[in-house]
Design a protein around this motif. Structure first.
Motif, PDB file in Angstrom:
ATOM      1  N   PRO B 260       0.798  -1.240   0.000  1.00 58.08           N
ATOM      2  CA  PRO B 260       0.000   0.000   0.000  1.00 58.08           C
ATOM      3  C   PRO B 260       0.826   1.285   0.000  1.00 58.08           C
ATOM      4  O   PRO B 260       0.340   2.324  -0.443  1.00 58.08           O
ATOM      5  N   MET B 261       2.056   1.230   0.514  1.00 54.56           N
ATOM      6  CA  MET B 261       2.866   2.448   0.496  1.00 54.56           C
ATOM      7  C   MET B 261       4.294   2.096   0.099  1.00 54.56           C
ATOM      8  O   MET B 261       4.911   1.219   0.686  1.00 54.56           O
ATOM      9  N   ILE B 262       4.797   2.776  -0.934  1.00 56.93           N
ATOM     10  CA  ILE B 262       6.157   2.531  -1.402  1.00 56.93           C
ATOM     11  C   ILE B 262       6.889   3.865  -1.449  1.00 56.93           C
ATOM     12  O   ILE B 262       6.399   4.818  -2.049  1.00 56.93           O
ATOM     13  N   ALA B 263       8.022   3.933  -0.784  1.00 52.87           N
ATOM     14  CA  ALA B 263       8.784   5.186  -0.770  1.00 52.87           C
ATOM     15  C   ALA B 263      10.191   4.923  -1.274  1.00 52.87           C
ATOM     16  O   ALA B 263      10.841   3.981  -0.842  1.00 52.87           O
ATOM     17  N   ILE B 264      10.650   5.756  -2.216  1.00 58.82           N
ATOM     18  CA  ILE B 264      11.983   5.572  -2.785  1.00 58.82           C
ATOM     19  C   ILE B 264      12.709   6.916  -2.871  1.00 58.82           C
ATOM     20  O   ILE B 264      12.115   7.974  -2.653  1.00 58.82           O
TER      21      ILE B 264
END
Lengths: 303, 410
Positions: B260-264
């Protein structure tokens, strides 16, 4: 340690993951095998260990990327990169390789190392140091509940790699030039005595290698990413594969490429992705030790 | 033919030297030095930083220069190309200080180069304001002459952890139920990011289900993503420079990862929107700065104004967003101007003390240095890619948009 055990238990808990790992490994290995075969060719025929191998791959990738950006269909990039890199390989041969071919091992290593640095820096100046890739507008096939995914772009890449490899094999077997190359590899002096222009064979072989690398690069830019300084990765894997497989043994190179691909994927799954390349190098070490023991036995029997 | 030409060059140079003090609005020249990557692997960002420096210098010149006492000065920077190599950077710093007699330095690009140069500037007690080295290992060495305007790297993705905790509470779960997967490259910068994330996740008692280090020459991360698929974390953190960003975005969509949440990090450098289009949708990207933030100062105006004027001055940026590397470089020059004016002298010790006491609001964010020299006043910004645009979603106080959660993979 817990993590490693957990990762191994995942393999048994979800057997389909094994299939996914094997499929991924095969696809990766197939593409690595291509540039490795080029290396084996040059190594076997000319006894030049080309440290710029990976940079030819990256250069081919940039050719394809640049043309795709100019509006050419990306798949056409593979044959075009083949042709362009053939030309570049020929230039590199005439300028550098031809002068070191008769020299000792160290000179040719230094020369190709220099070539690698120059190529990487030129690509950097021409295209900038950003990471580049081509995104193909193809779907991804999902098998087994979506656990195994096969991007059609990757599949196409593998098929093109296979077609190219098959083409090269047929060429080496059946054409006059292929025969001349094989003859030169076996014994350059004898080949010269029999009227083969070995100078021409050398320049042809090196250009062919650059072209194969170029095509491999054009495939890589569609399935992974390229950057001017990533050549070394491809050089290292080529060396690992060729050393494991031995020279002049195309089926061996392909098998080693595929095997290393799978081993790397398993290694990455079990020990963590940071150890992916370590697995390849470890395998190389094992092969070398094994070979050494084999040779020692033979030497002893000679006494 | 060569001799007359070079003679002519000499004559021209001499006449320029004579003409200089009279022409540039009667301001004297104040020389700064910088070793920066104009070639090599950091060249793209090195040039962004140099352009940021030059833009700020021109702005200050147009606004009447730096006023020290009753005199005015214009900045002039001596640049050397460090070829993206640490040893070269250190040598060039020595050369700037010993041969060119530079008394103040602007930073190079990247933490690694800053780490190489900082011992040199420290040795000669030369104040250096840097804008491109975020590793926190720069700020625990007890350096007295090193100041950084940017947020340190452990803060880069830590705000994503906070955001995930907020979202868990909104949906009636406890933050400790959040499962986190972390995949960062094995280099000092990315390991800092990992440390920051693990620290914040630990504070919420979150469970870390994947914690792996990507190899430097990564080209494939499907092994990690397969694990993500099996272990179903609620938050996926990836940091591996532009190569990691490109690989992650491509393979996340190929493997249909539904976290549900992807941070890069490094979304902009890898141009994930341009390269991968819809695949990049709803991914969170960390940035030091965005032009939509509501920061402003008297020299550059608002963040949006900076963006506009910069594009006017450097037309090659017209088609793209101005990178934060450029904005923070300009902010570093601004810090020097402010410090010189408060110090009221050219004495480098007085200037160092003035820099240490900086308390400045800029278009780039607030700047106040800790005793270790890092900026503690500016938070990191999280942007989400929403329909191909980068919209600021955190910190909520300066945010222009609401976060899409859970993300909808396409």
């Amino acid at each position: 340690m817990d993590q490693i055990l957990g990762n191994i238990s995942l393999l048994f808990q979800f057997p389909v993951v094994n299939l996914k790992i094997v499929v991924d490994g095969l696809m990766i290995g197939a593409i690595f095998a291509l540039s490795a075969y080029g290396l084996a060719l040059v190594w076997g025929v000319m006894n030049v260990k080309n440290l710029a191998q990976g940079d030819f791959v990256i250069a081919g990738g940039y050719v394809a990327w640049w043309l795709a950006k100019k509006g050419m269909p990306p798949l056409l990039g593979v044959p075009v990169a083949f042709v362009v890199m053939w030309g570049l390989g020929w230039i590199a041969y005439k300028l550098v390789i031809a002068r070191v071919i008769e020299r000792d091992l160290f000179t040719s290593l230094l020369a190709t190392f220099g070539l690698a640095i120059i190529m990487a820096q030129m690509l950097n100046l021409l295209f900038g140091s950003d990471t580049q890739s081509i995104q193909l507008q193809y779907d991804t096939l999902y098998l087994f509940d979506g656990f195994v995914d096969i991007p059609i772009a990757k599949l196409l890449g593998v098929l093109m790699a296979a077609a190219l490899a098959a083409g090269v094999v047929l060429f080496m077997k059946n054409s006059r030039m292929g025969q001349a190359i094989r003859a030169t590899a076996q014994d350059a002096r004898a080949a010269r005595v029999l009227g083969i222009d070995t100078e021409k064979v050398y320049s042809f072989t090196f250009s062919l290698n650059a072209a194969i690398c170029g095509a491999a690069g054009a495939i890589i830019v569609m399935v992974w990413v390229i950057q001017p300084f990533y050549g070394i990765t491809h050089s290292v894997r080529s060396f690992v594969i060729v050393t494991a497989a031995g020279l002049g043994n195309l089926p061996g190179v392909i098998a080693a490429g595929l095997g290393i691909g799978i081993a790397e994927q398993y290694g990455a799954h079990i020990f963590g992705i940071g150890y992916q390349q370590a697995i390849a190098v470890l395998l190389l070490l094992l092969v070398l030790v094994f070979r050494l023991i084999q040779q020692r036995r033979m030497r002893q029997s000679l006494k | 033919m060569k001799k007359p030409l070079s003679l002519l060059g000499c004559a021209l140079g001499a006449s320029l030297l004579v003409a200089n003090p009279a022409s540039a609005m009667d301001c004297e020249t104040l020389t700064l030095g910088s070793a920066i990557s104009l070639t090599g692997k950091y060249a793209t960002n090195g040039i962004h930083a140099k352009n940021g420096y030059e833009f700020a210098i021109q702005k200050i010149k147009d606004a009447g220069g730096v006023k020290i006492g009753d005199k005015c000065y214009n900045f002039n920077v001596i640049y050397y190309d460090d070829e993206s190599k640490g040893d070269r950077g250190a040598t060039l710093a020595e050369r700037l200080i010993n041969q060119d007699k530079v008394q103040y330095m602007l930073g190079p690009y990247s933490s690694g180069l800053t780490k190489a140069i900082a011992p040199v500037t420290e040795k000669y007690q030369i104040p250096m304001v840097e804008a491109e080295g975020a590793s926190r290992s720069l700020f625990n060495q007890g350096y007295k002459y090193l100041f950084a305007v940017l947020s340190t790297s452990e803060q880069y993705l830590a705000s994503a952890v906070t955001l995930a905790a907020e979202k868990a509470e909104e949906s009636g779960k406890t933050p400790s139920s959040v499962k986190v997967a972390v995949a960062v490259e094995n280099d000092p910068f990315s390991l800092d990011i990992r440390a920051g994330v693990l620290e914040d996740a630990g504070r919420y008692d979150m469970q870390i289900v994947v914690d792996e280090q990507l190899p430097r020459d990564l080209s494939d991360m499907s092994a990690i993503l397969t694990k993500v698929k099996l272990l179903k974390p609620d938050l996926l953190i990836v940091s591996g420079h532009s190569k990691g960003a490109a690989t992650a975005v491509r393979q996340i969509s190929e493997q249909k990862i539904s976290t549900p949440m992807i941070a890069i990090t490094h979304c902009e450098a890898a141009d994930v929107v341009g390269n991968f289009g819809e695949s990049a949708n709803d991914i969170l990207c960390s940035t030091q700065w965005a032009e939509t933030l509501s920061y402003e100062d008297p020299l550059f105006g608002t963040a949006a104004n900076y963006e506009m004027e910069f594009k006017g001055a450097f037309t090659e940026y017209a088609e793209k967003t101005v990178p934060y590397q450029t904005a923070q470089a300009s902010a570093a020059v601004y810090v020097f101007k402010d410090a010189f004016e408060r110090a009221g002298s050219l004495d480098k010790e007085a200037v160092r003390d003035a820099i240490a006491e900086t308390d400045l609001m800029t278009f780039y964010g607030a700047i106040r240095f800790s005793e270790f020299g890092n900026n503690i006043a500016k938070p990191m910004v999280l942007r989400q890619i929403q329909d191909g645009k980068y919209n600021v979603v955190a910190p909520s106080k300066f945010a222009s948009h609401k976060v899409n959660w859970p993300r909808t993979p396409k």
